[in-house]
Scaffold this active site. Structure first.
Site, PDB file in Angstrom:
ATOM      1  N   THR A  41       0.823  -1.210   0.000  1.00 42.24           N
ATOM      2  CA  THR A  41       0.000   0.000   0.000  1.00 42.24           C
ATOM      3  C   THR A  41       0.862   1.267   0.000  1.00 42.24           C
ATOM      4  O   THR A  41       0.496   2.272  -0.598  1.00 42.24           O
ATOM      5  CB  THR A  41      -0.931  -0.033   1.233  1.00 42.24           C
ATOM      6  N   HIS A  50      -2.522  14.637   5.403  1.00 38.97           N
ATOM      7  CA  HIS A  50      -3.839  15.225   5.628  1.00 38.97           C
ATOM      8  C   HIS A  50      -3.821  16.185   6.799  1.00 38.97           C
ATOM      9  O   HIS A  50      -3.097  15.984   7.780  1.00 38.97           O
ATOM     10  CB  HIS A  50      -4.862  14.113   5.895  1.00 38.97           C
ATOM     11  N   VAL A 173       5.853 -14.553   6.563  1.00 37.07           N
ATOM     12  CA  VAL A 173       5.377 -15.164   7.799  1.00 37.07           C
ATOM     13  C   VAL A 173       4.198 -16.074   7.473  1.00 37.07           C
ATOM     14  O   VAL A 173       3.247 -15.667   6.810  1.00 37.07           O
ATOM     15  CB  VAL A 173       4.975 -14.082   8.820  1.00 37.07           C
ATOM     16  N   ARG A 311      -6.206  -0.213   0.067  1.00 36.27           N
ATOM     17  CA  ARG A 311      -6.203   0.312   1.422  1.00 36.27           C
ATOM     18  C   ARG A 311      -6.710  -0.799   2.346  1.00 36.27           C
ATOM     19  O   ARG A 311      -7.612  -1.553   1.984  1.00 36.27           O
ATOM     20  CB  ARG A 311      -7.134   1.499   1.554  1.00 36.27           C
ATOM     21  N   SER A 338      -6.173   5.286   4.909  1.00 36.63           N
ATOM     22  CA  SER A 338      -6.040   6.725   5.023  1.00 36.63           C
ATOM     23  C   SER A 338      -6.667   7.188   6.321  1.00 36.63           C
ATOM     24  O   SER A 338      -7.747   6.690   6.680  1.00 36.63           O
ATOM     25  CB  SER A 338      -6.753   7.390   3.845  1.00 36.63           C
ATOM     26  N   SER A 342      -0.076   9.888   6.721  1.00 31.24           N
ATOM     27  CA  SER A 342       0.064  11.062   7.586  1.00 31.24           C
ATOM     28  C   SER A 342       0.315  10.645   9.021  1.00 31.24           C
ATOM     29  O   SER A 342       1.006  11.322   9.772  1.00 31.24           O
ATOM     30  CB  SER A 342      -1.217  11.909   7.553  1.00 31.24           C
ATOM     31  N   CYS A 437       8.967   9.067 -20.443  1.00 32.08           N
ATOM     32  CA  CYS A 437       9.211   7.922 -21.340  1.00 32.08           C
ATOM     33  C   CYS A 437       9.028   6.608 -20.587  1.00 32.08           C
ATOM     34  O   CYS A 437       9.066   5.539 -21.181  1.00 32.08           O
ATOM     35  CB  CYS A 437      10.577   8.007 -22.019  1.00 32.08           C
TER      36      CYS A 437
END
Lengths: 481, 428
Positions: A41, A50, A173, A311, A338, A342, A437
């Site tokens: 992620t 945020h 694991v 997420r 989310s 942050s 490119c």
């Protein structure tokens, strides 16, 4: 082998926790199933710091977001992370949305976010000239920022490694069992015993949690698709533009990235497959359509790549942090969606302190807090460039022409404490191949550098670890190779 | 450091420009080449078919390049390899400050004229927005060509090619010759973007199917490519449900168009055409920045290197004239416009007073036209149209670069503000 702490997962959360744990005297390892950190992620998200207005007061998300984003500027200096406080806005397209903006404002104030204000009418377009004329009001969040999620993860990993954390790659694991003291971790590379476990396994964090606790959690991989555009349109907007959030998240944004590209996305699709990091035609169309609402004219012709990330959405709609009641010495940093990026710095501190206290680990005296990398050639002044080439001629050899990345930077990325081993590892550390490119010209050159620096054959060069070999076999012998 | 003319790029365009500039009397030239040898992309084009127009014989890419390298060597034209130009900055006194870098250091070169000859790049997968995973095994055709022909390594064994541009067609044959199985070449458009002769010699001769109006709609395989889904598209290029076909392959090559590489030009303030993505130039191949000339694939994507050489010779000659003639007052310009099937013209402006007795105008059509009529006319400021030439062609296709000639004597009497209209009509 006996560890004090094994951290499962080398994303931004695992690396942040590992780095904070490395402040303490102890034997600490990080297990990552891929060949590098920042492979899940953390490599496919919005890269937003945020403001912290979005989460309900009192939640882990609110606490960690506000604390984490306040740490970001200092951390960026300490660790050489690409970070900018560019500000963000939440826009409303009709009068109906204004009460919602006011709610967000009140929530932000309750969470301790500074500088929030609502602008109306033409003031919106005055703040952001390319904003759609349909925007009637916006919440201005000047504390919002953008960060390169790769550079944040790599920096924390490098710093953790320098401070003694052992990074074990391609270590998957497969089982966790309670032992007399601590846990026994089964992996594809044998079993390991540890006094404590940190679960920072992203979309798989429910799997590991559920191995040790009867209080089950469930994670829904929630896919978000993105399009990235050429730097020539990176200046379309200065701030990050959100639309009003919905049940599925913060909605589609339009943002400059920390490196000056323009990015749009994500949508939100609830899936069960934890590996479904592919884009779809419908998804890409959807984000383009929705992002087009926010700005006057979206330069879709300048799209250079698209990608998807998952997420880790928990059923309880909040981060799961700390020890489950029935699993002491097992520390969750689970269900981090989310504002996970942050929150990463704050989650790192929180979990490391919990674990260190429980294990009675003492703070080290010789912790190295700073981590620095050589300045990127493209950011240097002429004088700095001259000096750099004089000292190391490889700075005069441009490998990636789109992003102006030199051989010296690529060699450096390979030999960092947690170094690059593949084309993607080099790309995310140096931006080689990330330009317009998309590695068309530099792939053969980077391949040669990887071969030379790591002593590999052509057939061993990968895009991103085992199974992603980019070349199949020799078709001719070339003199001198 | 000072020099009369800096040539950015040592490929076929840069070399031909350098030679003609030298022959036109300006000997103080410097070629800056980013790769480790002169010749540009020709070095990896080891197939033959080059030079039929220029040398009246069939050469391979490296042989063609070698001819021009030899011409430059005979003239002892200086060049620097492994040298990347970072910036071109027009100065107040009319000179251009060229900043370049190599392992010896950072160079600042003051030039009177600059010839842009940087070539083009391939459109990458991302720009095509093909959905799916992002595994290993997907290459632009030119990147694969470099691996196979220069480095001697094959990307895979089972290949699908998307796009029937010339590099894709050439690579279909090359991969086959090197032992891979090329399963299909898919083309989004109802016609190929490549030369007819390449379809015959590279696909038909090897029984490789060309699937028109077909595109890749899904990439399979998370770490490494395991297959692609091909799907038919309708007239609006939308995939048609139910036409999906799965191809088991480990390699996908993309040959979906070339883009002139003009970031340097853009930074230097050179005006670009939204159609070609190359500079807007006059009949002297001068860009909107006086003393900056452009030629080859950086100006517009060519089909044959022979035309690149011819165009570059013109650019080099005019760069020399610019240096020799201190009077840089602007000449009278007549704008060229397109109508019907013609998409663009190079050049965009004709300068009747400065041009040669005959000016070659290159253009391409946007679709396949049968029984095409190509007309050139002058549109006078009062609205009157005067036909200058008319030509019939059986077929005109986007893959082939077309040309038409303008006569100086026709243009000289036209009043200021007149425009030249290049028009293609026919059955699309």
């Amino acid at each position: 082998m006996q560890y004090d702490v094994i951290v499962i997962g080398g994303g931004v959360i695992g690396c942040s926790i590992a780095r904070e744990l490395s402040r303490y005297a102890g034997k600490i390892a990080l297990f990552e199933r891929e060949e590098d950190v920042c492979e899940g992620t953390s490599k496919a998200n919005s890269g937003i710091v945020h403001g912290g207005y979005d989460a309900a007061p009192g939640t882990w998300k609110a606490k960690m977001n506000v604390a984490g984003s306040k740490m970001m500027a200092a951390l960026a200096k300490e660790l050489d992370i690409d970070y900018k406080q560019n500000g963000s806005v939440v826009v409303a397209f009709s009068e109906d949305g204004i009460p919602h903006l006011k709610e967000l404002l009140a929530q932000g104030v309750a969470n301790g976010v500074e500088g929030l204000e609502i602008l109306y009418g033409e003031d919106c377009q005055k703040l952001i000239p390319n904003l759609s004329d349909d925007v009637v009001a916006l919440l201005n969040v000047p504390s919002g920022g953008i960060v390169c999620p790769f550079s944040l993860t790599y920096a924390m990993a490098d710093n953790a490694a320098v401070n003694g954390v052992e990074f074990c790659f391609e270590t998957e694991v497969t089982g966790i069992e309670k032992a007399e003291e601590g846990y026994v971790i089964a992996t594809n590379r044998g079993t390991f015993t540890t006094r404590a476990v940190v679960n920072a396994a992203g979309v798989y964090s429910d799997v590991f949690h559920n191995m040790v606790s009867e209080k089950k959690i469930h994670i829904t991989p929630r896919r978000g698709q993105y399009c990235l555009m050429d730097k020539v349109v990176g200046g379309l907007v200065k701030q990050t533009i959100f639309q009003l959030p919905t049940k599925l998240g913060k909605g589609v944004l339009v943002t400059p990235t920390a490196h000056g590209n323009l990015m749009i996305g994500p949508n939100a699709e609830n899936l069960e497959d934890k590996e479904a990091v592919f884009t779809t035609a419908e998804g890409l169309e959807d984000i383009i359509r929705r992002a087009s609402l926010s700005v006057k004219s979206l330069p879709t012709r300048q799209i250079i790549t698209s990608f998807a990330g998952l997420r880790a959405h928990g059923d309880q709609h909040d981060f799961v942090l700390g020890e489950p009641e029935d699993a002491p010495y097992f520390f969750d940093a689970a269900a981090i969606e989310s504002p996970g990026l942050s929150s990463a710095p704050a989650i790192g501190v929180y979990i490391a302190e919990l674990a260190a206290e429980k294990l009675e680990l003492a703070k080290k005296e010789n912790f190295v807090a700073e981590r620095h990398i050589a300045k990127a050639f493209h950011q240097m002044t002429s004088e700095e460039r001259k000096a750099a080439i004089a000292e190391n001629p490889a700075y005069g050899n441009i490998i990636c022409r789109c992003e102006t990345v030199t051989e010296a930077e690529i060699v450096d990325a390979i030999h960092r404490p947690v170094g690059a081993k593949s084309l993607d590892g080099i790309k995310r550390r140096t931006r080689t191949g990330m330009g317009r490119c998309q590695a068309g010209f530099c792939t053969p050159k980077v391949t040669e550098i990887l071969r030379r620096e790591l002593g590999l054959d052509y057939e061993e060069i990968t895009k991103t670890g085992k199974g992603s070999e980019i070349l199949d076999h020799r078709n001719k012998e070339v003199a001198g190779k | 450091m000072k020099t009369s003319v800096v040539i950015v790029g040592g490929g076929p365009a840069g070399l031909a420009a350098a030679v003609s500039c030298y022959d036109a009397g300006v000997k103080d030239i410097l070629i800056l080449e980013r790769d480790n040898c002169l010749g540009g992309i020709l070095n990896q084009c080891i197939h033959n078919g080059f030079g039929l127009h220029t040398f009246k014989e069939e050469l391979t890419g490296p042989e063609y390049a070698a001819r021009y390298v030899a011409m430059a060597a005979e003239r002892e034209i200086p060049y620097k390899l492994n040298t990347m130009v970072l910036n071109i900055e027009p100065q107040a006194d009319g000179t251009k400050l060229v900043t370049a870098v190599n392992t010896e250091g950072l160079m600042e070169i003051t030039a009177e004229a600059v010839v842009l000859a940087m070539g083009c790049r391939e459109r990458p997968r991302g720009a095509l927005n093909i959905p799916g995973f992002r595994p290993a095994g997907i290459y632009s055709a030119g990147t694969a060509q470099r691996f196979v022909n220069i480095d001697g390594v094959m990307p895979g064994k089972r290949v699908v090619i998307l796009g029937s541009g010339d590099i894709g067609l050439i690579m279909a044959r090359r991969m086959t010759l090197e032992g891979a199985k090329v399963l299909a070449v898919a083309e989004l458009m109802p016609y190929s973007g490549g030369l007819k002769r390449n379809i015959v010699q590279c696909l038909n001769d090897y029984d490789i199917p060309l699937k028109l109006s077909t595109t890749v709609t899904k990439i399979h395989g998370q770490k490494h490519l395991t297959g692609v889904t091909l799907q038919k598209v309708d007239e609006r290029r939308r995939p048609i449900p139910g036409t999906e076909e799965y191809y088991d392959c480990d390699t996908l090559l993309l040959s979906c168009g070339l883009l002139p590489e003009n970031e340097l030009s853009s930074q230097a303030g050179v005006q670009l055409s939204p159609v070609t993505s190359g500079p807007v130039v006059t009949s002297s191949l001068e860009t909107s920045v006086p003393g900056v000339f452009a030629c080859g694939n950086v100006l517009h994507v060519h089909d044959l290197v022979d035309y690149v050489s011819a165009e570059a010779s013109t650019a080099g000659k005019h760069a020399a004239e610019y240096v020799c003639n201190p009077d840089h007052t602007e000449a009278r310009k007549l704008r060229l416009r397109t109508e019907g099937g013609a998409r663009y013209t190079v050049p965009v402006y004709a300068e009747p007073e400065k041009m040669e007795p005959q000016l070659k105008v290159y253009f391409r059509v946007g679709d396949v036209y049968k029984n095409a009529v190509l007309t050139v006319s002058a549109l006078l400021p009062d609205g009157e149209r005067k036909e200058l030439s008319r030509k019939k062609k059986n077929v005109m296709a986007p893959g082939e670069m077309e040309q038409v000639f303008l006569k100086k004597d026709d243009l000289l009497p036209l009043p200021a503000g007149s425009e030249i209209i290049v028009k293609v009509e026919g059955n699309a």
